[in-house]
Enzyme design. Structure first.
Site, short mmCIF file in Angstrom:
data_model
loop_
_atom_site.label_atom_id
_atom_site.label_comp_id
_atom_site.label_asym_id
_atom_site.label_seq_id
_atom_site.Cartn_x
_atom_site.Cartn_y
_atom_site.Cartn_z
N GLY A 58 -1.44 1.01 9.71
CA GLY A 58 -2.10 1.33 8.45
C GLY A 58 -3.74 1.64 8.51
O GLY A 58 -3.96 2.58 8.07
N ARG B 95 -0.47 0.59 21.79
CA ARG B 95 0.50 -0.29 22.82
C ARG B 95 1.90 0.34 22.76
O ARG B 95 2.41 0.57 23.91
CB ARG B 95 0.69 -1.78 22.23
CG ARG B 95 1.76 -2.64 23.00
CD ARG B 95 1.87 -3.94 22.59
NE ARG B 95 1.83 -4.00 21.20
CZ ARG B 95 2.01 -5.34 20.51
NH1 ARG B 95 2.05 -6.33 21.17
NH2 ARG B 95 2.27 -5.18 19.24
N LYS C 208 0.81 -1.24 0.05
CA LYS C 208 -0.12 -0.13 -0.02
C LYS C 208 0.87 1.41 -0.06
O LYS C 208 0.32 2.30 -0.36
CB LYS C 208 -0.92 -0.15 1.22
CG LYS C 208 -2.11 -0.89 0.98
CD LYS C 208 -2.82 -0.92 2.32
CE LYS C 208 -4.36 -1.06 1.88
NZ LYS C 208 -5.41 -0.84 3.00
P1 ATR Z 1 -2.85 -2.61 10.26
O1 ATR Z 1 -2.07 -1.96 8.98
O2 ATR Z 1 -4.04 -3.42 9.96
O3 ATR Z 1 -3.39 -1.50 11.09
P2 ATR Z 1 -0.39 -3.04 11.71
O4 ATR Z 1 0.17 -1.95 11.19
O5 ATR Z 1 0.50 -4.16 11.91
O6 ATR Z 1 -1.79 -3.63 11.33
O7 ATR Z 1 -0.97 -2.42 13.14
C1 ATR Z 1 -1.59 -3.24 14.19
C2 ATR Z 1 -2.04 -2.46 15.26
O8 ATR Z 1 -2.54 -3.33 16.15
C3 ATR Z 1 -1.03 -1.68 16.15
O9 ATR Z 1 -1.54 -0.44 16.69
C4 ATR Z 1 -0.49 -2.48 16.97
O10 ATR Z 1 0.25 -2.01 18.18
P3 ATR Z 1 1.73 -1.74 18.05
O11 ATR Z 1 1.82 -0.42 17.08
O12 ATR Z 1 2.29 -1.35 19.65
O13 ATR Z 1 2.43 -2.77 17.51
C5 ATR Z 1 -1.55 -3.24 17.56
N1 ATR Z 1 -1.50 -4.56 18.29
C6 ATR Z 1 -1.21 -5.66 17.62
N2 ATR Z 1 -0.95 -6.86 18.47
C7 ATR Z 1 -1.06 -6.27 19.63
C8 ATR Z 1 -1.13 -6.50 21.11
N3 ATR Z 1 -1.05 -7.56 21.57
N4 ATR Z 1 -1.33 -5.48 22.16
C9 ATR Z 1 -1.69 -4.18 21.96
N5 ATR Z 1 -1.63 -4.00 20.54
C10 ATR Z 1 -1.39 -4.76 19.54
#
Ligand code: ATR
Length: 283
Positions: free
Chosen positions: A132, A154, A68
């Site tokens: 994203g 997080r 993307k």
């Molecule tokens: P997308 O493009 O679908 O948004 P991504 O860029 O991988 O996917 O983002 C995933 C989101 O879920 C992020 O905000 C991530 O938090 P971090 O920036 O701290 O990684 C969050 N996320 C994923 N696993 C998590 C967990 N176990 N606890 C809290 N937040 C989580």
């Protein structure tokens, strides 16, 4: 005989994409001589693939993870939405030029207004997650005039980076809240959005207590597998409006279909159910 119009979705991996079900439904409904396929494209092949779209007979494509951001650089023109969000999910041709657009913000806000027609953009919102998906959601809410967005993630640093990027364009409307402080900061929010992957099948749960959200608040979870997440269940238990994530996926597909195939399609209950049935096969 008309020439067949070809479109598709590229990603790596791509096998779980539901987009062919959505576009296939509309192609059949409107009796269009067209196709929409899943096309696996490795990151190393992206540039070649995009520069030969026309030669390969494609009118345009959807773009998903991990392409993307890279795809933006490969188009001739970028729409204001895609530029502000910093990612493209839809490519099409106009006057021979390849345009990169982003319809995720449109999908997010259209579904919100459909499912929660009484929601007003005049109160703060809280957005959980800074990936994203959060980028398109922040943009959609800021464009809609939400006065303040409390962004929590997080990894706080990621939220801070995102906030400072958007605050330059939208005069400091985003404030960052520590992940552990989210519950004590939602009492003035009329919208709570989960844009993290927490609560998705196979992922850890989203542990949150929403008791302090105002009585008329809307809770929107962009996770759609399962369709009713624990967050949405707890919203319903409290009598709040719960908005699922599937409608965002369906509505983001509308502008692309119109660009490639020339008809603006509708998101109907029948289409919604078709995708739900497919999701249930994997559950
Ligand atoms: P997308 O493009 O679908 O948004 P991504 O860029 O991988 O996917 O983002 C995933 C989101 O879920 C992020 O905000 C991530 O938090 P971090 O920036 O701290 O990684 C969050 N996320 C994923 N696993 C998590 C967990 N176990 N606890 C809290 N937040 C989580």
């Amino acid at each position: 005989m008309t020439t067949k119009i070809k479109a598709g979705v590229i990603g790596w991996p791509i096998k779980h994409s539901r987009s062919p079900i959505i576009h296939g439904f509309w192609l059949k409904q409107h009796q269009i001589n067209g196709s929409y396929d899943k096309i696996p494209v490795e990151p190393d092949e992206l540039s070649n693939f995009i520069s030969s779209l026309k030669q390969n007979g494609l009118s345009g494509i959807n773009i998903t993870v991990p392409h993307k951001i890279e795809a933006l650089k490969l188009a001739d023109l970028i729409t204001p939405d895609a530029k502000a969000i910093g990612a493209a999910n839809t490519l099409w041709f106009e006057d021979g030029q390849l345009i990169a657009g982003n319809t995720d913000a449109h999908g997010f806000i259209t579904h919100l207004k459909t499912k929660a027609p009484t929601w007003k953009s005049d109160k703060p919102a809280m957005v959980m997650g800074a990936g994203g998906a959060a980028r398109a959601i922040l943009y959609a809410l800021l464009k809609e005039g939400v006065p303040q967005i409390k962004l929590t993630n997080r990894t706080t640093e990621r939220a801070e980076n995102l906030a400072s990027e958007f605050n330059k364009q939208f005069s400091d409307k985003i404030s960052v809240i520590e992940w552990n402080d989210k519950q004590s900061n939602m009492d003035d929010c009329s919208l709570l959005v989960n844009s993290t992957s927490l609560g998705m099948n196979g992922n850890p749960p989203l542990e949150i207590n929403i008791d302090t959200l105002p009585a008329k608040a809307v809770v929107y979870d962009i996770v759609y597998a399962p369709l009713e997440t624990d967050l949405l269940k707890s919203a319903k238990t409290r009598g709040l409006t719960a908005v699922d994530g599937l409608g965002m996926l369906l509505h983001q597909a509308v502008p692309g279909f119109e660009k490639w195939f020339g008809i603006r399609p509708k998101v109907t209950d029948e289409l919604y159910q078709l995708v739900v049935d497919d999701l249930e096969k994997d559950a």
